[in-house]
Scaffold this active site. Structure first.
Site, mmCIF file in Angstrom:
data_model
loop_
_atom_site.group_PDB
_atom_site.id
_atom_site.type_symbol
_atom_site.label_atom_id
_atom_site.label_comp_id
_atom_site.label_asym_id
_atom_site.label_seq_id
_atom_site.Cartn_x
_atom_site.Cartn_y
_atom_site.Cartn_z
ATOM 1 N N ASP A 136 0.808 -1.219 0.000
ATOM 2 C CA ASP A 136 0.000 0.000 0.000
ATOM 3 C C ASP A 136 0.843 1.271 0.000
ATOM 4 O OD1 ASP A 136 -2.220 -1.678 0.124
ATOM 5 O OD2 ASP A 136 -2.237 -1.649 2.314
ATOM 6 N N ARG A 170 -5.718 0.460 8.515
ATOM 7 C CA ARG A 170 -4.299 0.097 8.482
ATOM 8 C C ARG A 170 -3.619 0.576 9.759
ATOM 9 N NH1 ARG A 170 -3.908 2.419 2.377
ATOM 10 N NH2 ARG A 170 -4.675 0.600 1.283
ATOM 11 N N THR A 216 -8.606 -3.595 -0.364
ATOM 12 C CA THR A 216 -9.176 -4.912 -0.609
ATOM 13 C C THR A 216 -10.131 -5.338 0.490
ATOM 14 O OG1 THR A 216 -7.256 -5.540 -1.904
ATOM 15 C CG2 THR A 216 -8.560 -7.347 -1.007
ATOM 16 N N GLY A 219 -4.491 -4.539 -3.711
ATOM 17 C CA GLY A 219 -5.481 -3.508 -4.012
ATOM 18 C C GLY A 219 -4.739 -2.244 -4.365
ATOM 19 N N HIS A 220 -4.733 -1.900 -5.635
ATOM 20 C CA HIS A 220 -4.026 -0.696 -6.081
ATOM 21 C C HIS A 220 -5.079 0.334 -6.501
ATOM 22 C CE1 HIS A 220 -0.264 -3.312 -7.143
ATOM 23 N NE2 HIS A 220 -0.691 -3.472 -5.916
ATOM 24 N N THR A 221 -5.111 1.424 -5.776
ATOM 25 C CA THR A 221 -6.111 2.449 -6.063
ATOM 26 C C THR A 221 -5.509 3.522 -6.960
ATOM 27 O OG1 THR A 221 -6.932 2.090 -3.849
ATOM 28 C CG2 THR A 221 -7.788 4.012 -5.006
ATOM 29 N N LYS A 236 1.873 2.165 -5.038
ATOM 30 C CA LYS A 236 2.456 1.620 -6.284
ATOM 31 C C LYS A 236 1.537 1.893 -7.474
ATOM 32 C CE LYS A 236 2.488 -2.427 -4.323
ATOM 33 N NZ LYS A 236 2.140 -2.109 -2.920
ATOM 34 N N GLY A 237 0.217 1.722 -7.235
ATOM 35 C CA GLY A 237 -0.750 1.937 -8.317
ATOM 36 C C GLY A 237 -0.662 3.353 -8.862
ATOM 37 N N LYS A 238 -0.615 4.321 -7.972
ATOM 38 C CA LYS A 238 -0.520 5.727 -8.393
ATOM 39 C C LYS A 238 0.783 5.982 -9.168
ATOM 40 C CE LYS A 238 0.795 10.082 -8.026
ATOM 41 N NZ LYS A 238 0.657 11.438 -7.553
ATOM 42 N N GLN A 242 2.022 -6.107 -3.178
ATOM 43 C CA GLN A 242 2.466 -6.227 -1.792
ATOM 44 C C GLN A 242 3.719 -5.355 -1.591
ATOM 45 O OE1 GLN A 242 1.412 -9.532 -3.391
ATOM 46 N NE2 GLN A 242 -0.485 -8.681 -2.631
ATOM 47 N N THR A 258 -5.761 -11.595 3.833
ATOM 48 C CA THR A 258 -6.900 -10.968 3.156
ATOM 49 C C THR A 258 -8.027 -11.970 2.899
ATOM 50 O OG1 THR A 258 -5.944 -11.404 0.991
ATOM 51 C CG2 THR A 258 -5.403 -9.283 2.004
HETATM 52 P P1 GDP Z 1 -0.720 0.278 -3.536
HETATM 53 O O1 GDP Z 1 -1.331 -0.991 -3.078
HETATM 54 O O2 GDP Z 1 0.745 0.353 -3.283
HETATM 55 O O3 GDP Z 1 -1.052 0.612 -4.962
HETATM 56 O O4 GDP Z 1 -1.371 1.426 -2.641
HETATM 57 P P2 GDP Z 1 -2.953 1.563 -2.282
HETATM 58 O O5 GDP Z 1 -3.662 2.018 -3.492
HETATM 59 O O6 GDP Z 1 -3.438 0.354 -1.586
HETATM 60 O O7 GDP Z 1 -2.889 2.686 -1.172
HETATM 61 C C1 GDP Z 1 -2.411 3.965 -1.427
HETATM 62 C C2 GDP Z 1 -3.555 4.992 -1.219
HETATM 63 O O8 GDP Z 1 -3.020 6.288 -1.181
HETATM 64 C C3 GDP Z 1 -4.573 4.996 -2.349
HETATM 65 O O9 GDP Z 1 -5.824 5.313 -1.819
HETATM 66 C C4 GDP Z 1 -4.081 6.111 -3.255
HETATM 67 O O10 GDP Z 1 -5.131 6.728 -4.007
HETATM 68 C C5 GDP Z 1 -3.534 7.078 -2.250
HETATM 69 N N1 GDP Z 1 -2.377 7.869 -2.700
HETATM 70 C C6 GDP Z 1 -1.350 7.519 -3.512
HETATM 71 N N2 GDP Z 1 -0.426 8.491 -3.561
HETATM 72 C C7 GDP Z 1 -0.877 9.487 -2.760
HETATM 73 C C8 GDP Z 1 -0.352 10.761 -2.364
HETATM 74 O O11 GDP Z 1 0.740 11.158 -2.744
HETATM 75 N N3 GDP Z 1 -1.097 11.492 -1.484
HETATM 76 C C9 GDP Z 1 -2.308 11.062 -1.010
HETATM 77 N N4 GDP Z 1 -2.952 11.857 -0.163
HETATM 78 N N5 GDP Z 1 -2.830 9.879 -1.351
HETATM 79 C C10 GDP Z 1 -2.118 9.103 -2.208
HETATM 80 P P1 IMO Z 2 -0.867 -4.214 -2.223
HETATM 81 O O1 IMO Z 2 -0.424 -4.776 -3.549
HETATM 82 C C1 IMO Z 2 -0.954 -4.569 2.124
HETATM 83 C C2 IMO Z 2 -0.933 -8.610 3.823
HETATM 84 C C3 IMO Z 2 -2.181 -9.056 4.564
HETATM 85 C C4 IMO Z 2 -1.560 -9.997 5.582
HETATM 86 C C5 IMO Z 2 -0.437 -10.662 4.784
HETATM 87 C C6 IMO Z 2 -0.809 -12.018 4.195
HETATM 88 O O2 IMO Z 2 -2.154 -3.502 -2.248
HETATM 89 O O3 IMO Z 2 0.255 -3.434 -1.601
HETATM 90 P P2 IMO Z 2 -2.349 -12.738 2.158
HETATM 91 O O4 IMO Z 2 -3.803 -12.528 1.899
HETATM 92 O O5 IMO Z 2 -1.458 -12.165 1.084
HETATM 93 O O6 IMO Z 2 -1.995 -14.160 2.449
HETATM 94 O O7 IMO Z 2 -2.054 -11.931 3.502
HETATM 95 O O8 IMO Z 2 -0.111 -9.769 3.737
HETATM 96 N N1 IMO Z 2 -1.155 -8.127 2.436
HETATM 97 C C7 IMO Z 2 -1.113 -6.839 2.071
HETATM 98 N N2 IMO Z 2 -0.962 -5.722 2.795
HETATM 99 N N3 IMO Z 2 -1.051 -4.467 0.778
HETATM 100 C C8 IMO Z 2 -1.165 -5.572 0.025
HETATM 101 O O9 IMO Z 2 -1.132 -5.536 -1.330
HETATM 102 C C9 IMO Z 2 -1.251 -6.829 0.667
HETATM 103 N N4 IMO Z 2 -1.391 -8.111 0.228
HETATM 104 C C10 IMO Z 2 -1.320 -8.885 1.315
HETATM 105 O O10 IMO Z 2 -2.833 -7.981 5.159
HETATM 106 O O11 IMO Z 2 -0.955 -9.258 6.611
HETATM 107 MG MG MG Z 3 -2.835 -1.664 -1.808
#
Ligand code: GDP
Ligand code: IMO
Ligand code: MG
Length: 424
Positions: A13, A292, A287, A40-42, A16-18, A211, A129
């Site tokens: 989290d 968190r 997801t 979950g990449h938002t 990475k998605g951004k 991850q 998850t």
């Molecule tokens: P990922 O799993 O690494 O792609 O990250 P996630 O999408 O799970 O979580 C990152 C969250 O932060 C998402 O809701 C994004 O829209 C948000 N986000 C990403 N970059 C920024 C930023 O620079 N500032 C803020 N405020 N939000 C951000």
């Molecule tokens: P992104 O790609 C954050 C965490 C779970 C748990 C552990 C094992 O969005 O960064 P699993 O379901 O993979 O067997 O769970 O890993 N976890 C994540 N935490 N971001 C993720 O993906 C994750 N994918 C798994 O919360 O602690």
């Molecule tokens: Mg994520």
């Protein structure tokens, strides 16, 4: 041509998605190499919000081909739902997606098994998850898994299922999978070969990590990890691409730290300031919706992930979340039984017991969301970034100050800029 891996440097989290969405226009192909629906990449584009689970974030950029690699695990029902949701948001998929025939399938039995395993752990549960990801990788390693290629042939599918599920469930599983494979089969192909052929012709490929490094099954905080190789090295096995084809690794780091699920988190802040981070950063899982756990940037951990990934350029995301703090703690070392530790410990009992040592950085107390270059940032924010660069021994070449792609700044003279240059 520069082919790069974008990898999470903490516990997932990191944004990475951004970052991938911001960079995609410079690439022709985006590949996911590990994980599955646990990710979950938002990505935010104006008022629109996209939640990607299996599909690379590159899908939001027209003309880019997206590959779901052999190192991933796929829940066909949830992938079909994800594709439909994207299409309903106006994203075209046809001709833009390739799914590895070697990727493994997540079966309902895997989800059931995960529930049993977590319950059996009692207080020691991992907080997964619950998407069946771990048990699907378990079947893969045990050589009893079902692969995407098996969905293409009724007899092969049934033969594979006989090893994977109890006999009375074979036919119902086969029928359910065949329903989904009708919509997925056109995308299933030998993606390793596809990538080799395209890369031979000079196509630029971006590998999108899922991850984070500390969730990697080998290099993370085992057993509180996921079941795949999320580090940059996983891109080679998880996409079927040679290491000689990869030119660089961009590590993505949050300006602070979060973790979902159980496991050690030395720089965690369970107090009001941690609560404030969660509120300002909207730190709830993409997801699972779980809150968190929040804490501060951990230099010991980041230096470790720079090393295991060979990160040669870093992006710092969510910097704007820190806008509201007078003082910002940075964890610069751990204390264990009176000793100061600067190397990430390999012994779980040490990691669980360490006390974080914090250095206080001055906050900037002003809005960064409109900053479009490093020089635009308030002086104290520049200092914050510089001190972290020094401590982790890696340049921070990209800064993100909001969820939308335009809320980003890259440094003009940097490794990242070299990779992105046309002639690279
Ligand atoms: P990922 O799993 O690494 O792609 O990250 P996630 O999408 O799970 O979580 C990152 C969250 O932060 C998402 O809701 C994004 O829209 C948000 N986000 C990403 N970059 C920024 C930023 O620079 N500032 C803020 N405020 N939000 C951000
Ligand atoms: P992104 O790609 C954050 C965490 C779970 C748990 C552990 C094992 O969005 O960064 P699993 O379901 O993979 O067997 O769970 O890993 N976890 C994540 N935490 N971001 C993720 O993906 C994750 N994918 C798994 O919360 O602690
Ligand atoms: Mg994520």
């Amino acid at each position: 041509m520069a082919n790069i891996v974008v990898v999470g440097g903490q516990w997932g989290d990191e944004g990475k998605g951004k970052v991938v969405d911001f960079l995609t226009s410079r690439f022709n192909i985006v590949v996911r190499y590990s994980g599955g629906p646990n990710a979950g990449h938002t990505v935010r584009r104006g008022e629109k919000k996209f939640a990607l689970h299996h599909v690379p974030s590159g899908i939001l950029t027209e003309g880019v081909l997206c590959v779901i690699g052999n190192g991933t695990v796929i829940d066909p029902a949830s992938l079909v739902a994800e594709l439909r949701a994207l299409e309903s948001q106006g994203v075209s998929i046809k001709g833009r997606l390739a799914i590895s025939s070697r990727a493994h399938v997540i079966l309902p039995a895997h989800v059931r098994r995960e529930k049993e395993l977590e319950e059996a752990r009692g207080d020691g549960r991992l907080g997964t998850t619950m998407k069946g990801v771990g048990p699907s990788y378990e079947s893969k390693a045990a050589r009893t898994g079902v692969r995407m290629v098996d969905l293409l042939d009724p007899q092969t599918l049934r033969r594979a299922l006989r090893l994977a599920v109890p006999e009375p469930e074979v036919e119902s599983n086969a029928a359910a999978l065949e329903e989904f494979s009708a919509s997925l089969r056109e995308y299933v192909t030998d993606t390793s070969r596809l990538l080799a052929e395209k890369m031979e012709d000079g196509t630029r490929v971006l590998f999108e990590g899922a991850q984070g490094s500390l969730l990697d099954v080998d290099h993370g905080t085992y057993p509180f990890v996921t079941s795949s190789s999320s580090i940059a090295g996983g891109a080679c096995t998880g996409a079927g691409v040679s290491p000689t084809r990869i030119d660089g690794v961009l590590g993505v780091y949050k300006a602070y730290a979060t973790r979902v699920g159980a496991g050690p988190f030395p720089s965690e802040d369970r107090g009001d300031k941690g609560e404030k981070l969660r509120a300002r950063g909207n730190e709830y899982g993409t997801t699972t919706g779980r809150p968190r756990r929040c804490g501060w940037f951990d230099v010991v951990l980041a230096r470790y992930s720079v090393r295991v990934n060979g990160i040669d350029s870093a992006a710092m995301t969510l910097l704007d979340v820190l806008d509201g703090f007078d003082e910002i703690p940075v964890c610069t070392a751990y204390r264990y039984k009176g000793d100061r530790i600067r190397q990430f410990p390999m012994e779980p009992w040490v990691l669980e017991a360490v006390e974080p040592e914090f250095t206080m950085m001055k906050g900037w107390r002003s809005d960064t969301k409109d900053c479009r270059s490093f020089e635009d940032l308030p002086h104290q924010a520049q200092e914050y970034i510089r001190s972290i660069e020094d401590a982790i021994e890696c340049d921070i070449d990209m800064i993100s100050v909001g969820p939308e792609p335009e809320r980003s700044a890259t440094r003009e003279v940097s490794k990242l800029a070299t990779w992105l240059a046309e002639e690279a």
